[in-house]
Design a protein around this motif. Structure first.
Motif, PDB file in Angstrom:
ATOM      1  N   GLU A 115       0.831  -1.214   0.000  1.00  0.00           N
ATOM      2  CA  GLU A 115       0.000   0.000   0.000  1.00  0.00           C
ATOM      3  C   GLU A 115       0.868   1.267   0.000  1.00  0.00           C
ATOM      4  N   ASP A 116       1.913   1.262   0.826  1.00  0.00           N
ATOM      5  CA  ASP A 116       2.818   2.418   0.887  1.00  0.00           C
ATOM      6  C   ASP A 116       3.589   2.575  -0.420  1.00  0.00           C
ATOM      7  N   VAL A 117       4.005   1.448  -1.015  1.00  0.00           N
ATOM      8  CA  VAL A 117       4.719   1.504  -2.298  1.00  0.00           C
ATOM      9  C   VAL A 117       3.846   2.206  -3.333  1.00  0.00           C
ATOM     10  N   HIS A 118       2.580   1.810  -3.387  1.00  0.00           N
ATOM     11  CA  HIS A 118       1.658   2.408  -4.361  1.00  0.00           C
ATOM     12  C   HIS A 118       1.499   3.905  -4.097  1.00  0.00           C
ATOM     13  N   ARG A 119       1.339   4.270  -2.821  1.00  0.00           N
ATOM     14  CA  ARG A 119       1.128   5.681  -2.462  1.00  0.00           C
ATOM     15  C   ARG A 119       2.349   6.531  -2.829  1.00  0.00           C
ATOM     16  N   VAL A 120       3.550   6.030  -2.488  1.00  0.00           N
ATOM     17  CA  VAL A 120       4.775   6.800  -2.756  1.00  0.00           C
ATOM     18  C   VAL A 120       5.059   6.860  -4.262  1.00  0.00           C
ATOM     19  N   THR A 121       4.735   5.783  -4.982  1.00  0.00           N
ATOM     20  CA  THR A 121       4.900   5.791  -6.444  1.00  0.00           C
ATOM     21  C   THR A 121       4.034   6.889  -7.068  1.00  0.00           C
ATOM     22  N   GLN A 122       2.774   6.945  -6.636  1.00  0.00           N
ATOM     23  CA  GLN A 122       1.873   7.981  -7.150  1.00  0.00           C
ATOM     24  C   GLN A 122       2.364   9.375  -6.777  1.00  0.00           C
ATOM     25  N   LEU A 123       2.921   9.482  -5.571  1.00  0.00           N
ATOM     26  CA  LEU A 123       3.440  10.760  -5.089  1.00  0.00           C
ATOM     27  C   LEU A 123       4.620  11.233  -5.960  1.00  0.00           C
ATOM     28  N   ILE A 124       5.529  10.312  -6.268  1.00  0.00           N
ATOM     29  CA  ILE A 124       6.689  10.665  -7.113  1.00  0.00           C
ATOM     30  C   ILE A 124       6.198  11.138  -8.476  1.00  0.00           C
ATOM     31  N   LYS A 125       5.216  10.418  -9.018  1.00  0.00           N
ATOM     32  CA  LYS A 125       4.651  10.804 -10.315  1.00  0.00           C
ATOM     33  C   LYS A 125       4.057  12.214 -10.235  1.00  0.00           C
ATOM     34  N   LYS A 126       3.362  12.481  -9.144  1.00  0.00           N
ATOM     35  CA  LYS A 126       2.705  13.789  -8.977  1.00  0.00           C
ATOM     36  C   LYS A 126       3.732  14.918  -8.870  1.00  0.00           C
ATOM     37  N   VAL A 127       4.747  14.742  -8.016  1.00  0.00           N
ATOM     38  CA  VAL A 127       5.704  15.837  -7.788  1.00  0.00           C
ATOM     39  C   VAL A 127       6.688  15.983  -8.950  1.00  0.00           C
ATOM     40  N   SER A 128       6.678  15.020  -9.882  1.00  0.00           N
ATOM     41  CA  SER A 128       7.602  15.113 -11.020  1.00  0.00           C
ATOM     42  C   SER A 128       7.155  16.171 -12.033  1.00  0.00           C
ATOM     43  N   ALA A 129       5.918  16.631 -11.929  1.00  0.00           N
ATOM     44  CA  ALA A 129       5.419  17.632 -12.886  1.00  0.00           C
ATOM     45  C   ALA A 129       6.298  18.876 -12.829  1.00  0.00           C
ATOM     46  N   GLY A 130       6.924  19.210 -13.951  1.00  0.00           N
ATOM     47  CA  GLY A 130       7.778  20.396 -14.003  1.00  0.00           C
ATOM     48  C   GLY A 130       9.134  20.221 -13.339  1.00  0.00           C
ATOM     49  N   ARG A 131       9.448  18.985 -12.928  1.00  0.00           N
ATOM     50  CA  ARG A 131      10.741  18.719 -12.292  1.00  0.00           C
ATOM     51  C   ARG A 131      11.415  17.555 -12.994  1.00  0.00           C
ATOM     52  N   THR A 132      12.690  17.346 -12.683  1.00  0.00           N
ATOM     53  CA  THR A 132      13.417  16.194 -13.213  1.00  0.00           C
ATOM     54  C   THR A 132      13.780  15.297 -12.044  1.00  0.00           C
ATOM     55  N   ILE A 133      13.573  13.992 -12.202  1.00  0.00           N
ATOM     56  CA  ILE A 133      13.872  13.035 -11.130  1.00  0.00           C
ATOM     57  C   ILE A 133      14.778  11.934 -11.670  1.00  0.00           C
ATOM     58  N   LEU A 134      15.864  11.694 -10.939  1.00  0.00           N
ATOM     59  CA  LEU A 134      16.729  10.540 -11.197  1.00  0.00           C
ATOM     60  C   LEU A 134      16.622   9.652  -9.973  1.00  0.00           C
ATOM     61  N   MET A 135      16.225   8.399 -10.159  1.00  0.00           N
ATOM     62  CA  MET A 135      15.994   7.542  -8.998  1.00  0.00           C
ATOM     63  C   MET A 135      16.661   6.182  -9.145  1.00  0.00           C
TER      64      MET A 135
END
Length: 256
Positions: A182-202
């Motif tokens: 459940e937490d994996v799903h929530r944090v995955t969605q969160l990363i997708k959300k905050v990536s708008a207008g940003r660059t992420i290397l993970m």
């Protein structure tokens, strides 16, 4: 401005005869989510440590926005807008969520080290801190002491404090490590959300996370780039399947 925000050229790190990272050429597109994956010992975290200057490369070049940052110190890298979150949750356990995010925001005030200043000077940051907590779904817990948070919410708070530093490039090191489904799903969605207008290397082990949100995947094996491309392409690459599973049969989904 170039579409490439971060680039490495022949990036190499040797430890007493052992090559942990070998001639890695990496190009991270501005505005994308770029994942660095690979079996244990592939050199992913060493690569992250080189990019954030916790380690000095043996050879090669690191360019950020076209500027050579290879010899810069970690604080200079952070000031340029490369901000990293760590595998282990790096928040202050006995501060509230609001206070944690406010500390990240203090940098913009220039009062980070003015310990003799009244805490009231920080109140001007409350609105922005609350907005960042709202961005990661934690606004209702602003006054909660961080130590009381479940693990997944701590990681969400850590992303909020990372955002507080206004990163141009966010480096996320194993953001879903140790989490339940459940937490994996929530944090995955969160990363997708905050990536708008940003660059992420993970760096991430969980293939279902990668397949859902990464635009580009670079696969490392024994410190070198084995393959690169979108998930659909990389997951069918026989070399990648073999590296993960010791076989060219089947798909990559099972490799966590």
């Amino acid at each position: 401005m170039s579409d490439i925000i971060l680039q490495t050229q022949q990036l190499t790190k040797e430890f007493k005869g052992f090559t942990a990272v070998s001639q890695v050429n990496l190009s991270v597109q501005r505005g994308s989510i770029h994942a660095l994956i690979g079996p244990n010992g592939a050199g992913k975290t060493t690569c992250f440590n080189l990019l954030t200057k916790f380690l000095e490369p043996s050879s090669g070049t690191i360019l950020f926005n076209g500027v050579d940052i290879t010899r810069e110190r970690p604080a200079q890298i952070a000031r340029r807008g490369i901000i990293r979150s760590f595998q282990i949750s790096a928040v202050f356990p006995h501060l509230t969520l609001l206070e944690n995010v406010r500390l990240g925001l203090q940098r913009s005030l220039g009062t980070s080290y003015h310990f003799w200043r009244s805490e009231r000077t920080l109140h001007q940051l409350n609105d922005r801190a609350l907005a960042l907590l709202a961005e990661v779904g934690l606004e209702d817990m602003a006054d909660e002491v961080t130590v009381n948070l479940p693990y997944g919410r701590k990681r969400a708070l850590e992303i909020a404090t990372t955002l507080a530093m206004e990163p141009e490039l966010m480096l996320l090191d194993e953001p879903t490590q140790g989490m339940g489904h459940e937490d994996v799903h929530r944090v995955t969605q969160l990363i997708k959300k905050v990536s708008a207008g940003r660059t992420i290397l993970m760096v991430e082990h969980n293939m279902s996370v990668i397949s859902n949100i990464a635009d580009t995947i670079t696969v490392l094996q024994r410190g070198a780039v084995l393959a690169e491309g979108p998930y659909a392409e990389v997951s069918r690459n026989p070399l990648v399947m073999e590296a993960y599973m010791g076989t060219t049969d089947g798909q990559l989904q099972g490799a966590h």
